[in-house]
Design a protein around this motif. Structure first.
Motif, mmCIF file in Angstrom:
data_model
loop_
_atom_site.group_PDB
_atom_site.id
_atom_site.type_symbol
_atom_site.label_atom_id
_atom_site.label_comp_id
_atom_site.label_asym_id
_atom_site.label_seq_id
_atom_site.Cartn_x
_atom_site.Cartn_y
_atom_site.Cartn_z
ATOM 1 N N PRO A 40 0.802 -1.225 0.000
ATOM 2 C CA PRO A 40 0.000 0.000 0.000
ATOM 3 C C PRO A 40 0.837 1.277 0.000
ATOM 4 N N ASP A 41 2.052 1.207 0.591
ATOM 5 C CA ASP A 41 2.856 2.433 0.710
ATOM 6 C C ASP A 41 3.919 2.548 -0.376
ATOM 7 N N ALA A 42 3.802 1.764 -1.435
ATOM 8 C CA ALA A 42 4.786 1.846 -2.526
ATOM 9 C C ALA A 42 4.765 3.248 -3.122
ATOM 10 N N TYR A 43 5.933 3.878 -3.186
ATOM 11 C CA TYR A 43 5.991 5.241 -3.713
ATOM 12 C C TYR A 43 5.601 5.284 -5.198
ATOM 13 N N GLY A 44 5.793 4.188 -5.884
ATOM 14 C CA GLY A 44 5.392 4.111 -7.292
ATOM 15 C C GLY A 44 3.913 4.402 -7.517
ATOM 16 N N LEU A 45 3.086 4.121 -6.522
ATOM 17 C CA LEU A 45 1.649 4.431 -6.653
ATOM 18 C C LEU A 45 1.452 5.945 -6.768
ATOM 19 N N GLU A 46 2.250 6.709 -6.012
ATOM 20 C CA GLU A 46 2.187 8.176 -6.105
ATOM 21 C C GLU A 46 2.620 8.645 -7.490
ATOM 22 N N ARG A 47 3.671 8.031 -7.989
ATOM 23 C CA ARG A 47 4.158 8.414 -9.326
ATOM 24 C C ARG A 47 3.057 8.201 -10.362
ATOM 25 N N ALA A 48 2.374 7.073 -10.249
ATOM 26 C CA ALA A 48 1.305 6.759 -11.204
ATOM 27 C C ALA A 48 0.172 7.778 -11.091
ATOM 28 N N LYS A 49 -0.245 8.068 -9.859
ATOM 29 C CA LYS A 49 -1.336 9.024 -9.656
ATOM 30 C C LYS A 49 -0.983 10.377 -10.256
ATOM 31 N N GLN A 50 0.268 10.809 -10.016
ATOM 32 C CA GLN A 50 0.723 12.092 -10.562
ATOM 33 C C GLN A 50 0.630 12.121 -12.077
ATOM 34 N N ALA A 51 0.778 10.947 -12.691
ATOM 35 C CA ALA A 51 0.727 10.872 -14.154
ATOM 36 C C ALA A 51 -0.692 10.589 -14.641
ATOM 37 N N GLY A 52 -1.639 10.543 -13.715
ATOM 38 C CA GLY A 52 -3.035 10.315 -14.103
ATOM 39 C C GLY A 52 -3.347 8.879 -14.489
ATOM 40 N N ILE A 53 -2.559 7.949 -13.973
ATOM 41 C CA ILE A 53 -2.757 6.528 -14.296
ATOM 42 C C ILE A 53 -3.542 5.854 -13.164
ATOM 43 N N SER A 54 -4.453 4.968 -13.504
ATOM 44 C CA SER A 54 -5.222 4.214 -12.506
ATOM 45 C C SER A 54 -4.287 3.396 -11.632
ATOM 46 N N THR A 55 -4.555 3.392 -10.349
ATOM 47 C CA THR A 55 -3.740 2.599 -9.438
ATOM 48 C C THR A 55 -4.609 1.673 -8.609
ATOM 49 N N LEU A 56 -3.963 0.628 -8.129
ATOM 50 C CA LEU A 56 -4.664 -0.372 -7.358
ATOM 51 C C LEU A 56 -3.650 -1.052 -6.467
ATOM 52 N N CYS A 57 -4.036 -1.291 -5.213
ATOM 53 C CA CYS A 57 -3.173 -2.090 -4.342
ATOM 54 C C CYS A 57 -3.925 -3.354 -3.975
ATOM 55 N N ILE A 58 -3.282 -4.485 -4.181
ATOM 56 C CA ILE A 58 -3.857 -5.756 -3.733
ATOM 57 C C ILE A 58 -2.906 -6.294 -2.671
ATOM 58 N N SER A 59 -3.341 -6.215 -1.428
ATOM 59 C CA SER A 59 -2.462 -6.626 -0.343
ATOM 60 C C SER A 59 -2.559 -8.130 -0.114
ATOM 61 N N PRO A 60 -1.407 -8.787 -0.013
ATOM 62 C CA PRO A 60 -1.407 -10.237 0.215
ATOM 63 C C PRO A 60 -2.057 -10.619 1.550
ATOM 64 N N LYS A 61 -2.144 -9.662 2.461
ATOM 65 C CA LYS A 61 -2.724 -9.955 3.783
ATOM 66 C C LYS A 61 -4.131 -10.525 3.685
ATOM 67 N N ASN A 62 -4.847 -10.133 2.655
ATOM 68 C CA ASN A 62 -6.250 -10.538 2.541
ATOM 69 C C ASN A 62 -6.437 -11.892 1.848
ATOM 70 N N PHE A 63 -5.334 -12.606 1.599
ATOM 71 C CA PHE A 63 -5.446 -13.870 0.872
ATOM 72 C C PHE A 63 -4.711 -14.971 1.616
ATOM 73 N N SER A 64 -5.280 -16.171 1.549
ATOM 74 C CA SER A 64 -4.698 -17.248 2.341
ATOM 75 C C SER A 64 -3.658 -18.047 1.562
ATOM 76 N N SER A 65 -3.634 -17.907 0.249
ATOM 77 C CA SER A 65 -2.623 -18.656 -0.507
ATOM 78 C C SER A 65 -2.153 -17.829 -1.695
ATOM 79 N N ARG A 66 -0.997 -18.207 -2.208
ATOM 80 C CA ARG A 66 -0.458 -17.547 -3.396
ATOM 81 C C ARG A 66 -1.433 -17.685 -4.571
ATOM 82 N N GLU A 67 -2.047 -18.868 -4.670
ATOM 83 C CA GLU A 67 -2.975 -19.107 -5.784
ATOM 84 C C GLU A 67 -4.161 -18.150 -5.715
ATOM 85 N N ASP A 68 -4.719 -17.979 -4.510
ATOM 86 C CA ASP A 68 -5.860 -17.061 -4.358
ATOM 87 C C ASP A 68 -5.460 -15.632 -4.710
ATOM 88 N N TYR A 69 -4.298 -15.243 -4.203
ATOM 89 C CA TYR A 69 -3.810 -13.890 -4.498
ATOM 90 C C TYR A 69 -3.682 -13.694 -6.004
#
Ligand code: GAR
Length: 211
Positions: A40-69
């Motif tokens: 969630p705190d990746a600075y690259g997300l800010e760079r994208a927002k500044q450039a008007g690009i859609s951003t999304l964070c998918i945190s692994p915390k909300n998933f129980s396995s790599r496959e689900d993620y």
């Protein structure tokens, strides 16, 4: 226009190089339609927002396995119908299902002269080994971690006074030149994966990629 999704975990300096390339007259050969991070705190997300690009964070915390993620990652990526997916400092291992879904249109940038130093801490390992050169590799992603067919590599010299951070900086200069270049080649249709063999303008690339 051709569509690119960029996956990041951190600073996003490679993402920035891609954004900058997109904003030049020559362009990137397509547009970055989304940037997705697992942090969630990746600075690259800010760079994208500044450039008007859609951003999304998918945190692994909300998933129980790599496959689900990875299934969720696939769902989100597919909404953008990308022609190309770029790993730009995305620090997760991807499942086979993910890799196979995007086979031939999934690229990674790795901070070493592959096949040397797959995985983490590449600068430290190159220094500890006493190497006199180091570098960066861009490759198609396959199920073998950091083991897919090479497209290009760039070398940098290791000097006596180099430490991990000075070496990382030298490598990043090359990364920022190469990733936009390779992306443009791909989006222009010049670079393709035929089976397991990368081709440039219809010619097979050598095993170490272009050097
Ligand atoms: C880059 O140096 C990239 O090669 C490396 O992470 C850094 C991301 O920097 N990738 C890996 O180590 C992949 N295993 P950035 O967020 O500033 O682009």
């Amino acid at each position: 226009a051709r569509r690119v999704v960029v996956l990041i975990s951190g600073s996003g300096s490679n993402l920035q190089a891609l954004i900058d390339a997109q904003q030049t007259e020559e362009g990137l050969g397509g547009e970055i339609c989304a940037v997705i991070s697992d942090q969630p705190d990746a600075y690259g997300l800010e760079r994208a927002k500044q450039a008007g690009i859609s951003t999304l964070c998918i945190s692994p915390k909300n998933f129980s396995s790599r496959e689900d993620y990875d299934q969720q990652l696939i769902r989100e990526i597919d909404q953008f119908q990308p022609d190309l997916i770029l790993l730009a400092g995305f620090m997760r291992i991807l499942s086979s299902a993910f890799v196979l879904r995007y086979f031939g249109r999934l690229l990674n940038i790795h901070p070493s002269l592959l096949p040397k130093y797959k995985g983490l801490h590449t600068h430290r390992r190159a220094l500890e080994a006493g190497d006199n050169e180091h570098g960066v590799s861009i490759h198609f992603v396959t199920e073998e971690l950091d083991g897919g067919p090479l497209i290009v590599q760039a070398k940098v010299p290791i000097d006596l006074e180099d430490d991990e951070s000075s070496l990382a900086r030298k490598v990043q200069v090359q990364e920022h030149l190469l990733y936009p270049l390779v992306t443009r080649w791909f989006l222009q249709g010049r670079l393709q994966l035929k089976g397991n063999q990368p081709e440039f303008d219809g010619h097979p690339l050598p095993q170490q990629g272009l050097l």
